[in-house]
Design a protein around this motif. Structure first.
Motif, PDB file in Angstrom:
ATOM      1  N   GLY A 115       0.822  -1.197   0.000  1.00  0.00           N
ATOM      2  CA  GLY A 115       0.000   0.000   0.000  1.00  0.00           C
ATOM      3  C   GLY A 115       0.862   1.256   0.000  1.00  0.00           C
ATOM      4  N   LYS A 116       1.890   1.237   0.814  1.00  0.00           N
ATOM      5  CA  LYS A 116       2.793   2.404   0.896  1.00  0.00           C
ATOM      6  C   LYS A 116       3.471   2.684  -0.445  1.00  0.00           C
ATOM      7  N   LYS A 117       3.895   1.598  -1.083  1.00  0.00           N
ATOM      8  CA  LYS A 117       4.571   1.736  -2.372  1.00  0.00           C
ATOM      9  C   LYS A 117       3.616   2.368  -3.395  1.00  0.00           C
ATOM     10  N   LEU A 118       2.391   1.887  -3.401  1.00  0.00           N
ATOM     11  CA  LEU A 118       1.381   2.382  -4.326  1.00  0.00           C
ATOM     12  C   LEU A 118       1.151   3.880  -4.107  1.00  0.00           C
ATOM     13  N   LYS A 119       1.073   4.252  -2.829  1.00  0.00           N
ATOM     14  CA  LYS A 119       0.875   5.660  -2.493  1.00  0.00           C
ATOM     15  C   LYS A 119       2.002   6.514  -3.065  1.00  0.00           C
ATOM     16  N   GLU A 120       3.238   6.041  -2.915  1.00  0.00           N
ATOM     17  CA  GLU A 120       4.388   6.792  -3.447  1.00  0.00           C
ATOM     18  C   GLU A 120       4.304   6.923  -4.962  1.00  0.00           C
ATOM     19  N   ILE A 199     -13.745  11.467   3.853  1.00  0.00           N
ATOM     20  CA  ILE A 199     -12.393  11.812   3.397  1.00  0.00           C
ATOM     21  C   ILE A 199     -11.420  10.634   3.463  1.00  0.00           C
ATOM     22  N   GLY A 200     -11.849   9.548   4.069  1.00  0.00           N
ATOM     23  CA  GLY A 200     -11.043   8.328   4.065  1.00  0.00           C
ATOM     24  C   GLY A 200      -9.622   8.542   4.554  1.00  0.00           C
ATOM     25  N   ASN A 201      -8.665   8.011   3.780  1.00  0.00           N
ATOM     26  CA  ASN A 201      -7.266   8.014   4.238  1.00  0.00           C
ATOM     27  C   ASN A 201      -6.510   9.304   3.953  1.00  0.00           C
ATOM     28  N   LYS A 202      -7.175  10.260   3.306  1.00  0.00           N
ATOM     29  CA  LYS A 202      -6.578  11.585   3.107  1.00  0.00           C
ATOM     30  C   LYS A 202      -5.230  11.543   2.397  1.00  0.00           C
ATOM     31  N   MET A 203      -5.152  10.782   1.330  1.00  0.00           N
ATOM     32  CA  MET A 203      -3.898  10.723   0.573  1.00  0.00           C
ATOM     33  C   MET A 203      -3.528  12.118   0.063  1.00  0.00           C
ATOM     34  N   ASP A 204      -4.535  12.856  -0.402  1.00  0.00           N
ATOM     35  CA  ASP A 204      -4.315  14.235  -0.844  1.00  0.00           C
ATOM     36  C   ASP A 204      -5.207  15.150   0.000  1.00  0.00           C
ATOM     37  N   LEU A 205      -6.464  15.241  -0.368  1.00  0.00           N
ATOM     38  CA  LEU A 205      -7.377  16.159   0.333  1.00  0.00           C
ATOM     39  C   LEU A 205      -7.597  15.697   1.778  1.00  0.00           C
ATOM     40  N   LEU A 258      -7.984   9.044  21.077  1.00  0.00           N
ATOM     41  CA  LEU A 258      -7.383   9.794  22.182  1.00  0.00           C
ATOM     42  C   LEU A 258      -6.659   8.852  23.146  1.00  0.00           C
ATOM     43  N   SER A 259      -7.167   7.654  23.276  1.00  0.00           N
ATOM     44  CA  SER A 259      -6.564   6.704  24.203  1.00  0.00           C
ATOM     45  C   SER A 259      -5.487   5.907  23.464  1.00  0.00           C
ATOM     46  N   SER A 260      -4.656   5.191  24.231  1.00  0.00           N
ATOM     47  CA  SER A 260      -3.593   4.431  23.576  1.00  0.00           C
ATOM     48  C   SER A 260      -4.191   3.339  22.697  1.00  0.00           C
ATOM     49  N   ILE A 261      -5.221   2.652  23.197  1.00  0.00           N
ATOM     50  CA  ILE A 261      -5.817   1.576  22.395  1.00  0.00           C
ATOM     51  C   ILE A 261      -6.698   2.144  21.286  1.00  0.00           C
ATOM     52  N   GLY A 262      -7.432   3.209  21.611  1.00  0.00           N
ATOM     53  CA  GLY A 262      -8.257   3.857  20.590  1.00  0.00           C
ATOM     54  C   GLY A 262      -7.402   4.360  19.438  1.00  0.00           C
ATOM     55  N   SER A 263      -6.243   4.913  19.750  1.00  0.00           N
ATOM     56  CA  SER A 263      -5.403   5.444  18.675  1.00  0.00           C
ATOM     57  C   SER A 263      -4.782   4.296  17.903  1.00  0.00           C
ATOM     58  N   ASN A 264      -4.454   3.241  18.611  1.00  0.00           N
ATOM     59  CA  ASN A 264      -3.998   2.028  17.964  1.00  0.00           C
ATOM     60  C   ASN A 264      -5.040   1.541  16.959  1.00  0.00           C
ATOM     61  N   ALA A 265      -6.287   1.631  17.382  1.00  0.00           N
ATOM     62  CA  ALA A 265      -7.379   1.165  16.519  1.00  0.00           C
ATOM     63  C   ALA A 265      -7.495   2.006  15.266  1.00  0.00           C
ATOM     64  N   THR A 266      -7.444   3.314  15.427  1.00  0.00           N
ATOM     65  CA  THR A 266      -7.607   4.141  14.236  1.00  0.00           C
ATOM     66  C   THR A 266      -6.363   4.069  13.368  1.00  0.00           C
ATOM     67  N   THR A 267      -5.210   3.803  13.969  1.00  0.00           N
ATOM     68  CA  THR A 267      -4.008   3.658  13.162  1.00  0.00           C
ATOM     69  C   THR A 267      -4.159   2.468  12.226  1.00  0.00           C
ATOM     70  N   SER A 268      -4.591   1.346  12.794  1.00  0.00           N
ATOM     71  CA  SER A 268      -4.755   0.186  11.928  1.00  0.00           C
ATOM     72  C   SER A 268      -5.890   0.447  10.949  1.00  0.00           C
ATOM     73  N   HIS A 269      -6.802   1.307  11.361  1.00  0.00           N
ATOM     74  CA  HIS A 269      -7.982   1.547  10.532  1.00  0.00           C
ATOM     75  C   HIS A 269      -7.652   2.413   9.319  1.00  0.00           C
ATOM     76  N   THR A 270      -6.940   3.485   9.497  1.00  0.00           N
ATOM     77  CA  THR A 270      -6.731   4.373   8.350  1.00  0.00           C
ATOM     78  C   THR A 270      -5.289   4.809   8.165  1.00  0.00           C
ATOM     79  N   GLY A 271      -4.367   4.180   8.842  1.00  0.00           N
ATOM     80  CA  GLY A 271      -2.963   4.476   8.607  1.00  0.00           C
ATOM     81  C   GLY A 271      -2.534   5.870   9.032  1.00  0.00           C
TER      82      GLY A 271
END
Lengths: 477, 477
Positions: A115-120, A199-205, A258-271
């Motif tokens: 995914g990262k490669k594709l983004k680049e 706005i999803g993953n906000k690659m641009d906008l 905001l929480s450590s686990i909540g942020s972990n969750a959104t990280t896996s969710h939208t990078g």
């Protein structure tokens, strides 16, 4: 290209004259079909070019096998295709002069190395999004409601017949379409919406670009946002301030992670990276945003603000209210929460007190504070519940010291019938909001709620919720 | 006479074999008629002696002109008469050997000098309530539900067909009957109640006397209390501790009058002194009570505890839960609130993780924390939403580290149909509670709620409410 210029670019996402739909499907059960159907059903005014290499027909229209087959010009593209095919499609779009692309698919950087490669690759191809602007990926499209049930509806999830209004919803969760939004609008059938933007993953906008665009829309009053991370928090604060101070718009923000686990969750969710709760507090304090507790609260506050706008309620800068209650107990609870949240229940001025006193029996004078327990007045009026309830609200809102009414009312469809429509005129005359908590038989309450929806007065779940919601919508000077 | 002896005296208020109703009326529109009707309609097993100086007939029964006219013995009296006539009636009662009186009228000390004088006269007459125990005044009676729809229903407000169960409501507000209680029970039609006791102005019997009586009732699990002032806060704390530690009962307390205006309101309302918010915090900390935010919350927590009891949920001493969510966003919000309220969303143990992983696609492994976003698993199962949702809850609750499931689920009556009845078996097997927030089309949610009521799993309004309610019901060791 300055940010300002960039922002005006966004017109194409809402007011395009032609759209190409990559991944359009001839199978009515597939999302690629529903995407095209959404555009047609909601009377999109531009030209629609459904594209699928297999060709064929969709809803009586030709399915183009590629963009090169399209003769007319194309302003906007919607990509509902596997991420592996995105590069080629974006190349075609740039060549054709397409100005914007909505990527409604996952797999672009939220998970794994590929995914990262594709983004680049996309960043290189689009020359950092100067060749074409991109919304998404991992989003569920844009809705722009031009008039009731019509406009640009570009989600692959079937959308209902949204009423047109002055509210925008901006969400990093695609779940807004098809799930939260139908919940919100079916609870509030008279609520008008202007934009639903994922706005999803906000690659641009990102949220800032969208915000910058939205604040210039004269017909927009309220913006509800669900955000999992800030791209540029200083710009966000600046834009929110501008929206509030220069354009009179209210922004309600629900920020997760905001929480450590909540942020972990959104990280896996939208990078996205996650910031901490302290930051959010500072952002709220500096931005004139209203912080929502959760999805219910996000919609609760936005509907409150939107209905207030629709019913011409004056801006409120002073957190003062009267409590109008059939139950001394409910009144005391609301007074307790008012003190806790910093809402004034003021001493009554002489005129207000004397107007109230006329309704009360000699054996029970009204409270000297704006805590109006109207039960003795109902007894005094030989049970004319409706008149006393309405008169007490009316008298309370007449006071210059009082900016809202918190009402705890018993509803009974037969014994103590109230024509709730009569609240409309009272609210309109004073241009001050009424916050109501209604209790009684559940099925009767559900029926009564329909009337409140018609007159655009929301019903709240509890005494605490009323005080908290009011406190949140009070404006800083 | 010790308090202990006094407490057993109270049996007469709930299990009397004969009751005299002073102020019984022959007019079906009057409350004095409805009081007698309530007793008859709910199949009161004792003898009923309606009394009114005018005589006549009520519901086919003789209206006695005075107590002296009654030949049999009378254990309990209900006074629905003007306060001016109370002294004579109480004199008659004492002479007749009546053991208890419920005074359902105002004007006994909550307002003015006359009330105070009357109160002093009653204290003298009853020799400080040793000759007769008094409940009220300014109350709306007692309900004791012996079996579904039957028992002792002594309010002057018509009461519905209450189901029998293990819950008691003790309220200083008479509004509980006729208003809050019908709201509560119509929202939760499958909820069983054992007592509804209004204590009014507490001239004699107060919250402590009632509590002391109730804690000895083996069939009672949960006590919800609305209190405007404490008569004796040390005794209250002692009794609450006893109820909790010796008798395994949970007490939910809504205490108003914490603010200066709120306390002013309850003072005028029931003539009681008001203590401050700091005191309440100390009381809650020392008493094992659960503090409710407002009336909604009082009923929300009591129904949660009561349903947990009815469905054999094990006591929970460790605030840990799994989040099971169709929306990553809702999951992140619940995780945020969990951290804020001190609820653990633990790391998954190996077995639980490996059971979950079997449901997930290769491109999206489950979270290592108990934050189960089941959307990828639904995709992996080709859209078998019901199976994945139920399996995820089941697997989550299987973990020894997890004591509850917080569920955010989308409900759609057609496309993503779930037979919610299936949750019952899962909950029964694990004896751990499920807290659910359901979103979708409003009218479909209202229909779905009926199923949840049948299986005694409450639906909550929001993500925050779920976490907060769970945290409140977790027990101290």
């Amino acid at each position: 290209m300055t940010d300002q210029n960039k922002s005006t670019d966004l017109d194409v996402f809402f007011h395009s004259r032609s759209v190409a739909v990559f991944g359009a499907s001839t199978n009515p059960n597939k999302s690629g079909y529903k995407l095209v159907q959404n555009l047609i059903d909601h009377n999109y005014k531009g030209k629609i070019y459904p594209i699928n290499p297999k060709g064929g027909e969709i809803l009586g229209r030709k399915l183009y096998t590629s963009l090169t087959e399209v003769e007319g010009s194309v302003e906007l593209a919607i990509l509902y295709i596997p991420s592996s095919k995105a590069i080629q499609v974006l190349k075609d779009c740039i060549q054709k002069g397409v100005k914007g692309a909505i990527i409604e698919a996952a797999g672009f950087g939220e998970v794994g190395e590929e995914g990262k490669k594709l983004k680049e690759q996309i960043i290189a191809l689009t020359e950092n999004f100067t060749k074409i602007r991109v919304l998404g990926p991992n989003c569920t499209g844009i809705t722009f409601v031009e008039k009731d049930g019509e406009g640009f509806f570009s989600s692959f999830i079937p959308m209902g017949k949204t009423k047109a209004g002055s509210l925008a919803i901006v969400s990093q969760s695609g779940f807004i379409n098809g799930a939260y939004y139908p919940d919100f609008t079916s609870r509030n059938p008279n609520l008008g919406v202007r934009y639903v933007i994922t706005i999803g993953n906000k690659m641009d906008l990102d949220e800032n670009d969208i915000l910058e665009y939205l604040i210039h829309d004269k017909d927009l009053s309220t913006i509800g946002m669900y955000i999992e991370s800030f791209r540029d928090v200083r710009r966000f604060i600046k834009l929110c301030n501008e929206a509030y101070k220069n354009y009179g718009k209210r922004i309600v923000l629900l920020r997760s992670g905001l929480s450590s686990i909540g942020s972990n969750a959104t990280t896996s969710h939208t990078g996205a990276l996650a910031e901490k709760s302290e930051l959010i507090k500072a952002v709220i304090a500096q931005s004139h945003c209203i912080q929502a507790d959760d999805f219910w609260d996000l919609f609760n506050i936005t509907r409150t603000l939107s209905f207030m706008k629709d019913t011409n309620i004056k801006p409120i800068y002073d957190a003062s209210a009267c409590v109008v209650t059939i139950s001394g107990a409910a009144g005391a609870i609301m007074a307790d929460w008012s003190e806790k949240y910093g809402v004034k229940i003021p001493l009554l001025d002489d005129e207000t007190y004397s107007n109230l006193a006329k309704l009360y029996p000699p054996w029970m004078a009204p409270n000297k504070y704006a805590l109006i327990d109207y039960w003795p007045a109902v007894e005094n009026a030989k049970g004319d519940y409706q008149r006393i309830l309405l008169d007490c609200i009316d008298i309370g809102l007449s006071s210059p010291r009082i900016n809202a009414a918190f009402v705890a009312a018993y509803h009974n469809a037969t014994a103590w019938k109230v024509d709730w429509n009569l609240l409309k005129e009272i609210m309109a005359r004073h241009q001050k909001p009424i916050f109501i908590w209604l209790f009684g038989e559940y099925h009767e309450l559900i029926e009564a709620e329909k009337i409140f929806q018609e007159i655009k007065i929301p019903i709240y779940h509890s005494e605490r919720e009323i005080v908290q919601t009011f406190k949140k919508i009070v404006q800083l000077k």
